[in-house]
Design a protein around this motif. Sequence first.
Motif, PDB file in Angstrom:
ATOM      1  N   SER A 118      -0.159  -1.422   2.819  1.00  0.00           N
ATOM      2  CA  SER A 118      -1.254  -1.123   2.229  1.00  0.00           C
ATOM      3  C   SER A 118      -1.108   0.302   1.689  1.00  0.00           C
ATOM      4  O   SER A 118      -1.787   1.083   1.020  1.00  0.00           O
ATOM      5  N   ALA A 119       0.205   0.870   1.866  1.00  0.00           N
ATOM      6  CA  ALA A 119       0.459   2.096   1.467  1.00  0.00           C
ATOM      7  C   ALA A 119       0.467   2.391   0.067  1.00  0.00           C
ATOM      8  O   ALA A 119       0.914   1.364  -0.814  1.00  0.00           O
ATOM      9  N   ASP A 120       0.242   3.675  -0.269  1.00  0.00           N
ATOM     10  CA  ASP A 120      -0.043   3.956  -1.805  1.00  0.00           C
ATOM     11  C   ASP A 120       1.410   3.812  -2.537  1.00  0.00           C
ATOM     12  O   ASP A 120       2.063   4.963  -2.206  1.00  0.00           O
ATOM     13  N   PHE A 121       1.661   2.804  -3.393  1.00  0.00           N
ATOM     14  CA  PHE A 121       2.959   2.730  -3.738  1.00  0.00           C
ATOM     15  C   PHE A 121       3.183   4.066  -4.671  1.00  0.00           C
ATOM     16  O   PHE A 121       4.131   4.619  -4.580  1.00  0.00           O
ATOM     17  N   PRO A 122       2.345   4.438  -5.558  1.00  0.00           N
ATOM     18  CA  PRO A 122       2.841   5.384  -6.634  1.00  0.00           C
ATOM     19  C   PRO A 122       2.972   6.899  -5.895  1.00  0.00           C
ATOM     20  O   PRO A 122       3.771   7.573  -6.139  1.00  0.00           O
ATOM     21  N   ALA A 123       2.242   6.923  -4.696  1.00  0.00           N
ATOM     22  CA  ALA A 123       2.425   8.331  -3.999  1.00  0.00           C
ATOM     23  C   ALA A 123       3.535   8.446  -3.242  1.00  0.00           C
ATOM     24  O   ALA A 123       4.383   9.459  -3.153  1.00  0.00           O
TER      25      ALA A 123
END
Length: 428
Positions: free
Chosen positions: A39-44
């Motif tokens: 679920s990690a924020d890909f763009p970040a």
Amino acid sequence: MTNVFVVGLDAGNLALLRGSFPRSRFHSLFGKSEVMPASADFPALLDEGHRRLDEFGGPIDAIVGYWDFPTTSLVPALCADYGVPGPGLEPVLKCEHKYWSRLEQCKAADAHPKFGLVDLAGDPGLPRGLSFPVWLKPVKSYSSVLAFRVAEPAELGRAMAEIRQGIDAVGKSFDAVLSGLELPPEIAVAGGRACLVEEEIRGVQATAEGYCYRGEPHVYGVVDSVHYPGSPSFLRYQYPSRLPARIQRRITDVSTRVIRQIGLDSTAFNIEFFWNQDVDELNVLEINPRISQSHAQLFRLVDGVANHHCMVRLALGEEPEMPCRRGAHAVAAKWFLRSFTDGVVRSCPTEEHLARIRREMPEATVDVVAREGTRLAELTVQDSYSYELATCCLGARDEAELVDKFHRCAELLPFTFEDHQAAPSPLI
């Protein structure tokens, strides 16, 4: 010395990498804990990856990773941005998106079940032409999370409700990756938060490990996946495969055709299959655009080199040279010690227990997953039907010795529980 940046570096895999590539420096671009939540924020993460690479003072020779999403998407995106060898993002997503992958497989080989999409917001019902039993799963998931076997209409609604509650955890980040591509209309409509349904495929399960170099796919090994009796949960991965040679040749043929169709290149891959012996039917379960790090010790024990060799050589722009049967053992397996009921871990194996295993079985690699005070239902990255307590990688002269060694490991790995119906027992 080459500088190789690893997305999701951890101690166990670092040891395997250093053993195979003593003339490379391995840098942690991200730690395992930073990328293991799918679920990690890909763009970040992508922005942070750029920042860390830009701060590095030396040459960047390769960027690699061996975990599932988001690692599998971060690697090609970063490789493209820094001009190092790596797969294209679109072919990777053709593997990652389960519906897109099935559409591509249809073009290359008749080795897939009937499948379709279900509307999670609509009334429970199967697409036209499908019949129970089926498997219901998000188009992007990991480690069988939110994957359910459904045998009748009443179960379908319950499974859909559970998937609906949890699908955003990975789907939201996966949508962010998809948004950067010009997608085929059917994939653009489905997006990253759709739900795939496909008829159940039966038989024995095996995985082809391979790589593609300059457009030419190669399969260098087939690994068996053995389940606990009466359960979809894995008991062990075993190498070399026990499947007939003709079936392994069919697996290689289908793998080669599918990888060419998808256009995956400059990367390792693994493809999971089911072979139904009763009707001699071979079906693809899923395609992963990476090595299976779960198989790494098996290749090391049997062939003499971990499959990390393929990953790094490709990332350096070189063709891999995997040895065959040059290891110290004729057969190897990664075993899973599981519990099939929930409970709180009251005590777990200590370093003394692990040291005793290493004295008796020097080749053994043991990883204790369930720690003291942990409720099993709260463990992450678990399948829908069991809880992983520990894993044991073992080598042996033959399968009989391999089984005996696992029984001995299970004896030497004591777990006690509170609020637990029964302690787990290894079933062979």
